[in-house]
Structures are given as C-alpha cells and as structure tokens.
Design a protein around this motif. Structure first.
Motif, PDB file in Angstrom:
ATOM      1  N   SER A 192       0.888  -1.169  -0.053  1.00  0.00           N
ATOM      2  CA  SER A 192       0.046   0.097   0.030  1.00  0.00           C
ATOM      3  C   SER A 192       0.900   1.144  -0.166  1.00  0.00           C
ATOM      4  O   SER A 192       2.167   1.222   0.334  1.00  0.00           O
ATOM      5  CB  SER A 192      -1.045   0.058   1.365  1.00  0.00           C
ATOM      6  OG  SER A 192      -0.180  -0.217   2.562  1.00  0.00           O
ATOM      7  N   LEU A 193       0.354   2.336  -0.352  1.00  0.00           N
ATOM      8  CA  LEU A 193       0.714   3.635  -0.311  1.00  0.00           C
ATOM      9  C   LEU A 193      -0.175   4.657   0.242  1.00  0.00           C
ATOM     10  O   LEU A 193      -1.349   4.705   0.238  1.00  0.00           O
ATOM     11  CB  LEU A 193       1.042   4.480  -1.782  1.00  0.00           C
ATOM     12  CG  LEU A 193       2.310   3.643  -2.481  1.00  0.00           C
ATOM     13  CD1 LEU A 193       2.290   4.140  -3.863  1.00  0.00           C
ATOM     14  CD2 LEU A 193       3.544   3.851  -1.923  1.00  0.00           C
ATOM     15  N   PHE A 194       0.182   5.174   1.667  1.00  0.00           N
ATOM     16  CA  PHE A 194      -0.524   6.352   2.049  1.00  0.00           C
ATOM     17  C   PHE A 194      -0.038   7.767   1.701  1.00  0.00           C
ATOM     18  O   PHE A 194       0.934   8.195   2.133  1.00  0.00           O
ATOM     19  CB  PHE A 194      -0.741   6.127   3.414  1.00  0.00           C
ATOM     20  CG  PHE A 194      -1.048   4.687   4.035  1.00  0.00           C
ATOM     21  CD1 PHE A 194      -2.362   4.597   4.385  1.00  0.00           C
ATOM     22  CD2 PHE A 194      -0.101   3.489   4.149  1.00  0.00           C
ATOM     23  CE1 PHE A 194      -3.165   3.340   4.693  1.00  0.00           C
ATOM     24  CE2 PHE A 194      -0.770   2.302   4.376  1.00  0.00           C
ATOM     25  CZ  PHE A 194      -2.178   2.255   4.652  1.00  0.00           C
ATOM     26  N   LEU A 195      -1.102   8.348   1.339  1.00  0.00           N
ATOM     27  CA  LEU A 195      -0.726  10.031   0.766  1.00  0.00           C
ATOM     28  C   LEU A 195      -1.526  10.863   1.815  1.00  0.00           C
ATOM     29  O   LEU A 195      -2.632  10.604   2.109  1.00  0.00           O
ATOM     30  CB  LEU A 195      -1.674  10.186  -0.584  1.00  0.00           C
ATOM     31  CG  LEU A 195      -1.334   8.871  -1.631  1.00  0.00           C
ATOM     32  CD1 LEU A 195      -1.952   9.427  -2.942  1.00  0.00           C
ATOM     33  CD2 LEU A 195       0.201   8.714  -1.965  1.00  0.00           C
ATOM     34  N   SER A 196      -0.508  11.653   2.231  1.00  0.00           N
ATOM     35  CA  SER A 196      -0.826  12.928   3.230  1.00  0.00           C
ATOM     36  C   SER A 196      -0.742  14.098   2.571  1.00  0.00           C
ATOM     37  O   SER A 196       0.092  14.404   1.681  1.00  0.00           O
ATOM     38  CB  SER A 196       0.069  12.850   4.363  1.00  0.00           C
ATOM     39  OG  SER A 196      -0.093  11.722   5.054  1.00  0.00           O
ATOM     40  N   ARG A 244      -5.934  12.207   4.277  1.00  0.00           N
ATOM     41  CA  ARG A 244      -4.796  11.109   4.435  1.00  0.00           C
ATOM     42  C   ARG A 244      -5.676   9.840   3.661  1.00  0.00           C
ATOM     43  O   ARG A 244      -6.637   9.300   4.226  1.00  0.00           O
ATOM     44  CB  ARG A 244      -4.230  10.622   5.728  1.00  0.00           C
ATOM     45  CG  ARG A 244      -3.414   9.415   5.489  1.00  0.00           C
ATOM     46  CD  ARG A 244      -2.503   9.050   6.881  1.00  0.00           C
ATOM     47  NE  ARG A 244      -2.114   8.003   7.041  1.00  0.00           N
ATOM     48  CZ  ARG A 244      -0.734   8.062   6.734  1.00  0.00           C
ATOM     49  NH1 ARG A 244      -0.044   8.899   6.430  1.00  0.00           N
ATOM     50  NH2 ARG A 244      -0.073   6.886   6.847  1.00  0.00           N
ATOM     51  N   ILE A 245      -5.081   9.256   2.401  1.00  0.00           N
ATOM     52  CA  ILE A 245      -5.779   8.343   1.462  1.00  0.00           C
ATOM     53  C   ILE A 245      -4.797   7.380   1.462  1.00  0.00           C
ATOM     54  O   ILE A 245      -3.766   7.451   1.077  1.00  0.00           O
ATOM     55  CB  ILE A 245      -6.354   9.000   0.272  1.00  0.00           C
ATOM     56  CG1 ILE A 245      -7.422  10.159   0.574  1.00  0.00           C
ATOM     57  CG2 ILE A 245      -6.890   7.744  -0.537  1.00  0.00           C
ATOM     58  CD1 ILE A 245      -7.835  10.840  -0.601  1.00  0.00           C
ATOM     59  N   GLY A 246      -5.236   6.224   1.731  1.00  0.00           N
ATOM     60  CA  GLY A 246      -4.470   4.943   1.318  1.00  0.00           C
ATOM     61  C   GLY A 246      -4.851   4.256   0.085  1.00  0.00           C
ATOM     62  O   GLY A 246      -6.033   3.926  -0.307  1.00  0.00           O
ATOM     63  N   LEU A 247      -3.813   3.822  -0.401  1.00  0.00           N
ATOM     64  CA  LEU A 247      -4.062   2.987  -1.663  1.00  0.00           C
ATOM     65  C   LEU A 247      -3.557   1.610  -1.631  1.00  0.00           C
ATOM     66  O   LEU A 247      -2.622   1.299  -1.163  1.00  0.00           O
ATOM     67  CB  LEU A 247      -3.204   3.481  -2.900  1.00  0.00           C
ATOM     68  CG  LEU A 247      -3.111   5.050  -3.235  1.00  0.00           C
ATOM     69  CD1 LEU A 247      -2.157   5.443  -4.505  1.00  0.00           C
ATOM     70  CD2 LEU A 247      -4.627   5.649  -3.620  1.00  0.00           C
ATOM     71  N   LEU A 248      -4.713   0.660  -1.612  1.00  0.00           N
ATOM     72  CA  LEU A 248      -4.289  -0.573  -0.662  1.00  0.00           C
ATOM     73  C   LEU A 248      -4.291  -1.755  -1.856  1.00  0.00           C
ATOM     74  O   LEU A 248      -4.672  -1.428  -2.949  1.00  0.00           O
ATOM     75  CB  LEU A 248      -5.734  -0.960  -0.020  1.00  0.00           C
ATOM     76  CG  LEU A 248      -5.964   0.118   1.346  1.00  0.00           C
ATOM     77  CD1 LEU A 248      -7.074  -0.207   2.098  1.00  0.00           C
ATOM     78  CD2 LEU A 248      -4.573   0.416   1.925  1.00  0.00           C
ATOM     79  N   ASN A 249      -3.888  -2.876  -1.250  1.00  0.00           N
ATOM     80  CA  ASN A 249      -4.004  -4.213  -2.555  1.00  0.00           C
ATOM     81  C   ASN A 249      -2.846  -3.652  -3.459  1.00  0.00           C
ATOM     82  O   ASN A 249      -3.365  -4.317  -4.763  1.00  0.00           O
ATOM     83  CB  ASN A 249      -5.122  -4.468  -2.887  1.00  0.00           C
ATOM     84  CG  ASN A 249      -6.245  -4.754  -1.606  1.00  0.00           C
ATOM     85  OD1 ASN A 249      -5.555  -5.413  -0.619  1.00  0.00           O
ATOM     86  ND2 ASN A 249      -7.403  -4.550  -1.729  1.00  0.00           N
ATOM     87  N   LEU A 250      -1.749  -3.394  -3.185  1.00  0.00           N
ATOM     88  CA  LEU A 250      -0.808  -3.214  -4.364  1.00  0.00           C
ATOM     89  C   LEU A 250       0.304  -4.230  -4.519  1.00  0.00           C
ATOM     90  O   LEU A 250       0.415  -4.885  -3.340  1.00  0.00           O
ATOM     91  CB  LEU A 250      -0.204  -1.725  -4.305  1.00  0.00           C
ATOM     92  CG  LEU A 250      -1.140  -0.498  -4.148  1.00  0.00           C
ATOM     93  CD1 LEU A 250      -0.394   0.852  -3.793  1.00  0.00           C
ATOM     94  CD2 LEU A 250      -1.872  -0.253  -5.187  1.00  0.00           C
ATOM     95  N   LYS A 251       0.912  -4.021  -5.409  1.00  0.00           N
ATOM     96  CA  LYS A 251       2.331  -5.062  -5.466  1.00  0.00           C
ATOM     97  C   LYS A 251       3.555  -4.496  -4.690  1.00  0.00           C
ATOM     98  O   LYS A 251       3.626  -3.465  -4.880  1.00  0.00           O
ATOM     99  CB  LYS A 251       2.565  -5.584  -6.895  1.00  0.00           C
ATOM    100  CG  LYS A 251       1.293  -5.951  -7.676  1.00  0.00           C
ATOM    101  CD  LYS A 251       1.547  -6.223  -9.174  1.00  0.00           C
ATOM    102  CE  LYS A 251       0.629  -6.692 -10.011  1.00  0.00           C
ATOM    103  NZ  LYS A 251       0.800  -6.767 -11.369  1.00  0.00           N
ATOM    104  N   GLN A 252       4.123  -5.486  -4.203  1.00  0.00           N
ATOM    105  CA  GLN A 252       5.295  -4.879  -3.510  1.00  0.00           C
ATOM    106  C   GLN A 252       6.378  -4.914  -4.530  1.00  0.00           C
ATOM    107  O   GLN A 252       6.563  -5.251  -5.701  1.00  0.00           O
ATOM    108  CB  GLN A 252       5.931  -5.887  -2.358  1.00  0.00           C
ATOM    109  CG  GLN A 252       6.392  -7.496  -3.161  1.00  0.00           C
ATOM    110  CD  GLN A 252       7.279  -8.023  -2.252  1.00  0.00           C
ATOM    111  OE1 GLN A 252       7.711  -7.588  -1.300  1.00  0.00           O
ATOM    112  NE2 GLN A 252       7.151  -9.259  -2.408  1.00  0.00           N
TER     113      GLN A 252
END
Length: 337
Positions: free
Chosen positions: A141-145, A179-187
């Motif tokens: 995941s990536l978390f954007l602030s 703050r928004i999270g982009l989930l279920n991403l590839k490592q």
C-alpha cells in the motif's frame, strides 16, 4: 377656436410624455466593457476594459447585490483607477448568489451602470488540487498525506492511481480525509497517482487533477532477508575470486613482483673501485671523510694487555686514540674516540 374638450385632451397627452434627461452630459462617458469574473480557490476578481478619454483620469466604482435584497452595496472598490476589483470579502458568503455592476466616472460626468451575470463562489470558483506533503510506503500500500487548497468544510478529495508499467487506472472514493490509502498493491512496484478536490454541494464543483507523482511500494520481510543473503553470497564469492586471482598473479609474476618490492643491491662506487684495486687507499679516505662529517662516540675496550693495541691498530689505522693503562688486575683499558 379649438374646442375645450380637444384642448383638455392635448394637455393630458403632453403631461403623459416622459421627461427628457435633465442633462445629457451626465451620461457622456462610455460604459465599461468586457466584464469578466475570475475565481480561483475562492479568490474572486472582476476585470473590465478601460474607458479611454482624452483628458483626465477615469475612476471606477463597483457595487454588488444579492438575491435576498433588492439593493446595491459598495465594497472595497470605490473610486479606483485600476480596471479590476478583488471582491473577496467576509461579508459576501460563498453560497450567496450575487450580481456586480461597474460605473466609470470623470469628475461630475458618469457612465451608466454595467451589470455582470450572477455569481456563486461555491459553484463558479476553480478549486485547485491539494498539495501532497508525505507518502508512506508499505509492501502492499501507499498512504498519501496532503493539505487542502483552501479551508472549507465542504471539500472532498479523490485519488486516481495506476501501475506505472500499465495504463489501467483506479480511483478511490470521495472522502473528507486528508490522508488516503491506496491498498492491495504489488510490492516493489512503482505506482503513479493524481489527486483532485471538489466542493460538495447540490451541484458539485470538481477541480482539476494535480500533476502526476510516482512512488514505489516497499519490500516485505522475506524479500529483504533474501536480498541480504544474496548480497552476502555475492560479497563472499567476490572475495574468494579476488584472492584466487591474486594468488595466480603472484605465482606467474613472482620475479617481477620481487624486483618491484626488493630491488637488487647496488654497491657504492668507491667500494667497487676498492675491490677492483685493493691497493688503493680507499678505506683511509673513507675514514677521514667520516671523521670530518660524523662525530665519534667514545668506546672503552677492556682486553688483555697483550695484543690489545695490536688488535686496534690492525682494525683502525687512523683516528684511533689508544690509552693503555695498567690496572691492579693486570688488564689494559683502551679508549677509542
């Protein structure tokens, strides 16, 4: 003579005619043209084309009216020389429907009022994209602030993202969170994203997307451990291979390396000449030079009386001072300087 009825009718007609303007000079100035409203992040600006006159400086006055009141009120744009007016004012609410009007003035001469179309800040302003301040990366995941473009309770945000190597795009839900999270991403995969804001009212006012930004997801513990093992093995192989190469190089170029680190001894020229011709008084000359250049240390030699002086004379023929003294023990002391 005209009849009384006709005369009365003529008088009534004259009275019903509109009155002519009191002075035509009151509207001699041309009215401002090209009225345009610009609004970005609730910063509202009205602009118009300048009125050209031969003499003097034209002044302008701007007023506004709301739907709730059929009256005109002044703002901070009265008798100004600029052809623009910033009507961002705390008394003008963002949800009000307002109308603006402008008039040109030159002394006592004034133009007619020119009105704009209706304006509602919540609907007509352009909302800029939020500013991203931090991106936290995890293996999936990536978390954007980010910070909002303006401080408004009605703002909501959306993120559009995609894997950089593909064109398949995804979008998050509209949310008020910053703050928004982009989930279920590839490592260990690079993702690109854009963010936008909107004013959430009856008719949503959606702003433009931000510039594209890209970040890579992190690696999990197993992947990091694998990287450590690979690096260790690679370092070990490199060290062993380097050692083998150095050993083979030394074996093959042993003589060359020995010559580099231990160059052959070169005999001094005067000793080489002495060996070629032993009869030359080289040793005596060397002793004389050393006596002139280097100081001599005192040395006492204890020996038997017999043969001590002969030994010293045989060893050093010059610059030797012998001092033989008899002692009670029957031995001589010889001092060398």
């Amino acid at each position: 003579m005209p009849r009384p009825g006709a005369a009365l009718l003529l008088c009534l007609l004259l009275l019903s005619l509109p009155e002519p303007p009191a002075a035509e000079s009151s509207f001699q100035l041309p009215a401002p043209q090209n009225m345009t409203i610009y609004s970005y992040n609730y910063q509202n600006l009205l602009r118009w084309a300048p009125v050209k006159v031969d003499n003097g400086s034209v002044l302008y006055t701007v007023q506004y009216s709301t739907m709730a009141c059929d009256c005109w009120e002044e703002i901070n744009c009265t008798n100004i020389t600029k052809t623009e007016c910033n009507f961002t004012h705390p008394n003008i609410k963002s949800f009000w429907t307002i109308t603006l009007r402008v008039r040109a003035e030159l002394g006592q001469v004034k133009s007619v009022w020119v009105e704009t179309n209706t304006f509602v800040a919540d609907q007509n302003t352009t909302i800029g994209p939020p500013v991203i301040v931090n991106v936290d990366s995890t293996p999936d995941s990536l978390f954007l602030s980010f910070v909002p473009p303006v401080k408004e309770d009605t703002l909501q945000y959306l993120v559009r993202y995609w894997e950089k190597s593909t064109n398949k795009q995804h979008e998050t839900e509209w949310t008020k969170n910053t703050r928004i999270g982009l989930l279920n991403l590839k490592q260990l995969t690079e993702y690109c994203f854009q963010i936008r804001a909107k004013v959430h009212i009856l008719h949503d006012n959606i702003g433009p997307l931000s510039k594209t930004d890209c970040h890579r997801t992190a690696a999990n513990d197993a992947t990091r451990a694998g990287f450590v093992v690979i690096i260790f093995v690679a370092a070990t192989v490199t060290v062993v291979f380097s050692a083998i190469v150095c050993f083979l190089f030394i074996q093959k170029f042993h003589q060359v390396i020995k010559y580099w680190f231990q160059p052959p001894f070169k005999m001094p020229p005067h000793i080489e000449e002495y060996l070629k011709d032993p009869g030359m008084p080289v040793l005596e000359e060397l002793q004389n030079n050393c006596a002139e250049e280097d100081p001599w240390d005192s040395l006492s030699v204890v020996s038997n009386a017999e043969g001590s002086q002969a030994l010293v004379k045989d060893t050093l023929n010059t610059h030797v001072h012998s001092d033989s003294r008899s002692t009670e023990s029957g031995k001589n002391f010889i001092t060398l300087r």
